[in-house]
Each structure stands twice: as C-alpha cells, then as structure tokens.
Scaffold this active site. Structure first.
Site, PDB file in Angstrom:
ATOM      1  CD  GLU A 118      -3.042  -1.378   2.875  1.00 53.81           C
ATOM      2  OE1 GLU A 118      -2.695  -0.750   3.599  1.00 53.81           O
ATOM      3  OE2 GLU A 118      -3.444  -1.861   2.471  1.00 53.81           O
ATOM      4  CD  GLU A 175      -3.436  -6.289   3.858  1.00 52.85           C
ATOM      5  OE1 GLU A 175      -4.084  -4.911   4.432  1.00 52.85           O
ATOM      6  OE2 GLU A 175      -1.897  -6.107   4.111  1.00 52.85           O
TER       7      GLU A 175
HETATM    8  O1  IFM Z   1      -3.664  -3.516   8.902  1.00 53.08           O
HETATM    9  C1  IFM Z   1      -3.173  -2.460   7.618  1.00 53.08           C
HETATM   10  C2  IFM Z   1      -2.031  -2.978   7.126  1.00 53.08           C
HETATM   11  O2  IFM Z   1      -1.557  -2.772   7.860  1.00 53.08           O
HETATM   12  C3  IFM Z   1      -2.202  -2.285   5.975  1.00 53.08           C
HETATM   13  N1  IFM Z   1      -4.184  -2.609   5.463  1.00 53.08           N
HETATM   14  C4  IFM Z   1      -5.243  -2.251   6.026  1.00 53.08           C
HETATM   15  C5  IFM Z   1      -5.231  -2.906   6.892  1.00 53.08           C
HETATM   16  C6  IFM Z   1      -6.424  -2.504   8.183  1.00 53.08           C
HETATM   17  O3  IFM Z   1      -6.290  -1.070   8.300  1.00 53.08           O
END
Ligand code: IFM
Length: 449
Positions: free
Chosen positions: A171, A355
């Site tokens: 990200e 994710e």
């Molecule tokens: O916890 C975070 C992660 O580190 C990166 N993506 C989003 C998740 C939830 O906010």
C-alpha cells in the site's frame, strides 16, 4: 447473500488461502537483538499520535510467540501466510551493516512455516522505514531508492532458497498520503507538495528492487524462479446515483486518477498527466525503471469510495453497514474493482486479494467466553463470494488473504480495532480462534465456499 450466491463455488486447485500480518503490527521486540529504530517506533513514542497512547513495543509478542502463531495458521488450514520483514530489524540504519540476529528471526519464522506446509509470502516494506533514513529525508530522498533495492537484494540472497513469493511494497498510497500529506501515519508529515514525490520514489524503489532481486535470484541457481509483485490498496469510486451523469463522471475521473496513479506507471510506463505534473523530480528513465515485468499484483480491498456532484461527503449511507473503522461494508465493489482492474489493464499479471477483512468489537458471554463474531464472518463470506463472481467473469485471481491472522496494532487506532481471525488478549497474550477463523478454516480446507 442471495440464493444464487449460496449455491457454492469450488476454487481452482492450488488456490492460495492465507492470512496476513505485518512486522510492526505483531512482532513487538522493538529494540531487541540489535534492531534499529523505525519511523513507527519514533511516531508511536511521540505523545498524542496514537489512540490511547498505544505503541507497537510489545504488540502480539510475535517475535517470541511466532511458533504459536504458525500453529494457529496451521489450525486454520492456511496454505500461505503473508508477513513483512522489518527493514530496521535486519539492517538497523537502512544502509551499511546487516544484523545477523534480526535476519535469524526470519529464518526461524520461514522454517517454522515450511515445516507446517505453509508457503511464506514476504513483504519487504510494510511502513517501518529505518529512522536513520528518515533523518536523511526518508522516502523524499531519492538516495533511499537505491538503498531499498540493495536491502531487497540482500533479503533475496538470504531467503529465496525457501521463499518463492515476494512483494516489494504494501500500500504505497498509505505511506505517501497518510504519512506525508495527512500526517496520521509515520513519519507524520503534512506536506502535500512532498506527497507525490514520495509516491514516485516508492514506485521507483519498487522498480529498482525488482531488478536487483531478479539479479540476486539469478546468482543463487534456484531450481524455481522467485515471483515478485506489489500490493496496492486501490480505491474504487462509485457514483452515489448511478443514473446521474455528473456522479458517474466524478467516479470515472476518480478511478482513472486513483488507480491510474499506480497502475499506469507499473504496467504502461506512464503517469496520468496531473500526477506527473506534481512530481518535482521525475527523471528521464524513471518510468522505464518502474514498469518492470511483475508476476502478480496484490490488491487490498476493504471499502469503496463514493462520488457525488450534488452534495458534500456522504457518510454514512442510510441502510448500509459500517465497521468499527467507519468503513462501509460493500462486497459488490470488490467484484467491481477486480473486474475493472483486469478489464482496464490487460497488461497486468494474475491478481491476489492480499488483504480483506473487518474490524468489529468482540463480545463475551456472562462466563467470559468469546461470542461468535458473526459480522466478521458474514463480511468475509460476502467478500469471498464477490471475488468468486469476478473469477466467474474471467478474472484470474490466484489467492485470498484475510486480514488479519491476529488482532494487532492497528496503526493510529492502536489496539482498539480488532481485525483478527484470532482474538488476542493483549494483557496475557492468550490467543483464541474466533468463530470467523473456524469458518475460514473450513473454506480453506474444502477449497470451496
Ligand atoms: O492494518 C492495516 C494493514 O496494515 C494495511 N492494510 C489495511 C489494514 C487495516 O487498516
């Protein structure tokens, strides 16, 4: 969920089922065994930055409890586990000497995973830059792009005999925008002019690292090539009123800018014009460096954005469910995002949902027993179902990682937001698999929804 969605779906053989974590969110041991300070250590130790004054100093104590956590991953029937390497643990200053004790930790973690038949998916950067590099300007300093490529090559030299799947960045938008524009993530800067430069330097670091990693891997004589990708949180923006041309135009423009900012340079070697104009130091050859051939693209999805021309921010939308983070639950948009990315970028490699998950507060019965986390389970089920609909439309999705294995340090929100499939009592470090975890274990075991 509709009756049609309930019909069930058998995933292709070899589909990847995993969960993710990141180093700062779970490891703890922030200054042990020679680890250097990271920007998140510095940021969380600065009063007022994190809810409740929480820090990642101990977190889930995964540095010591990793065998327990790997066993939990095995109990969840995961065939993969996504984790990140803390750069300052393995190279305290981000340049110069590497720290053998820190590198040995990841040897132990990788070996433990492999012993349980779990494939490691390694992320090289999940937000914890060595503070020593921040002191030189951090990601705003172009020099860091070469240092990152050198660190990445060293990690490949060390672990690629056992690790096949690598992602450079998690990200990058969060690093550039949350960290440098809004100041709510480390390093806590509010400097809009720097933001696009940081985003560019992150992509340039990615491109340089892909090249250095492939060169390092070639020197190892591996029997199987490593696979390299990047993980993006792509925002899909949808019109509030799909029949309103003004809303639709705004949504379209937002998609082209937000997703184009990353996908255009990565897969086409160009920037949207407005992005290029915002980068102070964009040198000839940078885009060619960025547009390296990748083996996969990771997409993190939690919620959609909404565009409307007729009123200010729309939040909340009546009738919609929201998580503890204040994020709208909208599974259809995951399907839409996957279909749109695959359709607009046929150059892109196979996708993974790297994710996806939801923070909801847990509740306990009168005996102190954890109650079933039905909302998290429903979230996962609806989103996995949405992913299958994208796959049925022809999108090549190779795996799904639920966020997260454990409740953990949720950045600026501290420990007050729980995303885990496993509940963590932070006072005792006791772990308890949640109902959603047991459900997910069934999906993974059956390779079917
Ligand atoms: O916890 C975070 C992660 O580190 C990166 N993506 C989003 C998740 C939830 O906010």
């Amino acid at each position: 969920m509709s009756a049609k969605e309930k019909e069930g779906y058998a995933f292709p053989q070899g589909f990847v089922w995993g969960t993710g974590t990141s180093a700062y969110q779970v490891e703890g041991a922030w200054d042990e065994d020679g680890k250097g300070e990271s920007i998140w250590d510095r940021f969380s130790h600065t009063p007022g930055k994190i809810a409740n004054g929480d820090t990642g100093d101990v977190a889930c104590d995964h540095y010591r409890l990793y065998p327990v956590d790997v066993s939990l991953a095995a109990q969840l029937n995961l065939n993969s586990y996504r984790f990140s390497i803390a750069w300052p643990r393995v190279q305290p200053d981000g340049e110069g000497a590497f720290n053998e004790a820190g590198m040995a930790f990841y040897d132990r973690l990788i070996d433990e995973l492999l012993a349980k038949g779990i494939t490691p998916f390694v992320t090289l950067y999940h937000w914890d830059l060595p503070q020593a590099l921040q002191d030189q300007g951090g990601w705003g300093n172009r020099r860091v792009t070469d240092l990152f490529a050198a660190y990445a090559a060293k990690m490949v030299e060390r672990y690629a005999d056992r690790v096949r799947f690598w992602t450079t960045f998690n990200e990058p938008w969060c690093t550039s925008h949350l960290g440098h524009e809004y100041g709510i993530h480390a390093p806590g800067l509010k400097d809009p002019a720097l933001t696009r430069q940081v985003a560019h330097n992150l992509l340039l670091s990615h491109g340089k690292a892909v090249q250095s990693m492939r060169a390092a891997a070639a020197g190892l004589g591996l029997t199987r090539e490593i696979e390299i990708g990047i993980v993006l949180n792509l925002s899909i923006t949808e019109p509030l009123r799909p029949d309103d041309p003004a809303d639709c135009k705004l949504a379209e423009d937002a998609f082209k800018l937000d997703c184009g900012h990353y996908l255009d340079p990565l897969f086409r070697g160009v920037y949207p014009q407005v992005v290029a104009q915002g980068i102070g130091d964009l040198q000839a050859g940078d885009l060619a460096q960025i547009a390296q051939k990748l083996d996969f693209l990771g997409i993190n999805y939690y919620f959609r954005n909404i565009a409307t021309a007729k009123q200010g921010p729309v939040h909340p939308i009546a009738g919609q469910e929201y998580t503890q983070m204040g994020w709208e639950v909208n599974a259809d948009s995951l399907r839409n995002l996957l279909v749109r990315v695959a359709g607009d970028y046929p150059e892109a490699p196979p996708l993974y949902v790297t994710e996806n998950g939801a923070a909801f507060a847990e509740s306990f019965d009168t005996n102190g027993q954890l109650m079933p986390d039905v909302r998290r389970q429903a979230y996962l089920e609806s989103h996995i179902s949405a992913m299958t609909r994208a796959m049925q439309s022809g999108v090549d999705v190779r795996g799904y990682f639920a966020w997260s294995l454990l409740d953990n340090f949720e950045w600026a929100e501290g420990y007050a937001r729980r995303f885990g499939l496993v509940y963590v009592d932070f006072a005792t470090q006791k772990r308890t698999i949640k109902a959603s975890g047991h459900w997910f274990a069934g999906v993974a075991a059956n390779n079917a929804l």
